[in-house]
Design a protein around this motif. Structure first.
Motif, PDB file in Angstrom:
ATOM      1  N   SER A   1       0.805  -1.306   0.061  1.00 53.94           N
ATOM      2  CA  SER A   1      -0.090   0.021   0.144  1.00 53.94           C
ATOM      3  C   SER A   1       0.982   1.294  -0.169  1.00 53.94           C
ATOM      4  CB  SER A   1      -0.811  -0.240   1.237  1.00 53.94           C
ATOM      5  OG  SER A   1      -0.012   0.112   2.320  1.00 53.94           O
TER       6      SER A   1
ATOM      7  N   ALA B   1      -6.998  -2.346  -7.904  1.00 53.23           N
ATOM      8  CA  ALA B   1      -7.899  -1.589  -7.348  1.00 53.23           C
ATOM      9  C   ALA B   1      -8.867  -2.723  -6.415  1.00 53.23           C
ATOM     10  CB  ALA B   1      -9.233  -1.089  -8.282  1.00 53.23           C
ATOM     11  N   ARG B   2      -8.917  -3.746  -6.936  1.00 58.28           N
ATOM     12  CA  ARG B   2      -9.677  -4.731  -6.234  1.00 58.28           C
ATOM     13  C   ARG B   2      -8.786  -5.320  -5.286  1.00 58.28           C
ATOM     14  NH1 ARG B   2     -11.785  -9.648  -9.573  1.00 58.28           N
ATOM     15  NH2 ARG B   2     -13.129  -7.814 -10.715  1.00 58.28           N
TER      16      ARG B   2
ATOM     17  N   HIS C   1      -6.507  -3.779  -3.266  1.00 62.78           N
ATOM     18  CA  HIS C   1      -6.236  -2.941  -2.221  1.00 62.78           C
ATOM     19  C   HIS C   1      -7.513  -3.011  -1.283  1.00 62.78           C
ATOM     20  CE1 HIS C   1      -5.082   0.793  -0.030  1.00 62.78           C
ATOM     21  NE2 HIS C   1      -6.538   0.926  -0.070  1.00 62.78           N
ATOM     22  N   GLU C   2      -8.716  -3.257  -1.695  1.00 62.31           N
ATOM     23  CA  GLU C   2      -9.845  -3.459  -0.813  1.00 62.31           C
ATOM     24  C   GLU C   2      -9.734  -4.922   0.016  1.00 62.31           C
ATOM     25  OE1 GLU C   2     -14.584  -3.428  -0.770  1.00 62.31           O
ATOM     26  OE2 GLU C   2     -13.558  -2.728  -2.408  1.00 62.31           O
ATOM     27  N   ARG C   3      -9.524  -5.831  -0.738  1.00 57.91           N
ATOM     28  CA  ARG C   3      -9.465  -7.254  -0.306  1.00 57.91           C
ATOM     29  C   ARG C   3      -8.144  -7.508   0.629  1.00 57.91           C
ATOM     30  NH1 ARG C   3     -12.408 -11.011  -5.077  1.00 57.91           N
ATOM     31  NH2 ARG C   3     -14.223  -9.732  -5.043  1.00 57.91           N
TER      32      ARG C   3
ATOM     33  N   GLU D   1      -6.823  -5.279   2.301  1.00 59.71           N
ATOM     34  CA  GLU D   1      -6.947  -4.617   3.761  1.00 59.71           C
ATOM     35  C   GLU D   1      -7.737  -5.407   4.445  1.00 59.71           C
ATOM     36  OE1 GLU D   1      -5.912  -1.572   5.255  1.00 59.71           O
ATOM     37  OE2 GLU D   1      -4.033  -2.188   3.821  1.00 59.71           O
ATOM     38  N   TRP D   2      -8.878  -6.045   4.050  1.00 56.46           N
ATOM     39  CA  TRP D   2      -9.531  -6.828   4.911  1.00 56.46           C
ATOM     40  C   TRP D   2      -8.849  -8.044   5.424  1.00 56.46           C
ATOM     41  CZ3 TRP D   2     -10.664 -12.026   4.239  1.00 56.46           C
ATOM     42  CH2 TRP D   2     -11.518 -12.561   5.147  1.00 56.46           C
TER      43      TRP D   2
END
Length: 218
Positions: free
Chosen positions: A27, A173-174, A176-178, A180-181
């Motif tokens: 990140s 893009a995808r 980064h979100e996953r 982080e989860w």
């Protein structure tokens, strides 16, 4: 040997500390480059340990009752017991409690590529790597099966960070979100994961090494 390498490689790749730190590296600014540096350093460490061991043995497994063979089993026994003690220590301290992101990890978005390489050295689970090196003593480099087993060990022990690097490369893009989860989940269950991995691998190494030592003595 193959089963031991699979179990050790799996325990290494599932380690929560380096996986959480790696997600934070991705990140950061130029995160893909820093992640690549981390992976290459991580892999180089594994290769170096195994290379040193195989050079000492000449690329051939030691004779069954020889001193090097017994020494390898003793090393695995000690490492297995150490992992069990460490896992039990973590469990008694309260592995059920949740943990947030450590303060030093929160600063990983500002580190350099050189620091990323240093992190790979610091976060490598050296006890497990040493167990992998002791197991590699039994490798016969003239055998394709042994060579493939070692290559599989390197790949398996690097699989988690390599998969995240590729995911972030081709679906940023995808990813980064996953990721982080995933990092939140890892941080929440960090102690539990360490306890389970340490105890399971430690019991396996200690139990198998003890059995083989008793068999040699019989």
């Amino acid at each position: 040997m193959v089963l031991d390498l699979v179990l050790i490689g799996t325990a290494i790749t599932l380690g929560p500390l380096h996986n959480s730190a790696f997600i934070l590296l991705l990140s950061a600014h130029r995160g893909l480059l820093k992640g690549l540096v981390f992976i290459l350093t991580w892999l180089a460490e594994l290769v170096l340990v195994v290379a040193v061991v195989t050079l000492l043995t000449g690329g051939e497994p030691p004779a069954r009752h020889s001193s090097p063979s017994v020494a390898g089993l003793v090393v695995k026994l000690v490492l297995g017991l150490a992992l069990v003690v460490y896992g039990q220590h973590k469990r008694r301290r309260g592995a059920s409690r949740s943990r947030g992101t450590p303060k030093w990890m929160a600063r990983l978005d500002r580190v350099s590529a050189w620091t990323a390489a240093g992190l790979a050295v610091l976060l490598q689970p050296w006890g497990m790597v040493a167990a992998g090196g002791a197991t590699a003593m039994n490798a016969d480099l003239s055998s394709a099966a042994s060579f493939l087993a070692l290559m599989g060990f390197f790949l398996l022990a690097t699989a988690s960070v390599l998969a995240m690097e590729l995911y972030a490369t081709f679906a940023p893009a995808r990813a980064h979100e996953r990721l982080e989860w995933l990092r939140t989940a890892i941080d929440t269950h960090q102690d539990q994961a360490i306890v389970v991995l340490s105890l399971l691998l430690g019991l396996w190494l200690a139990g198998k090494s003890t059995y083989e030592l008793v068999t040699l003595a019989a």
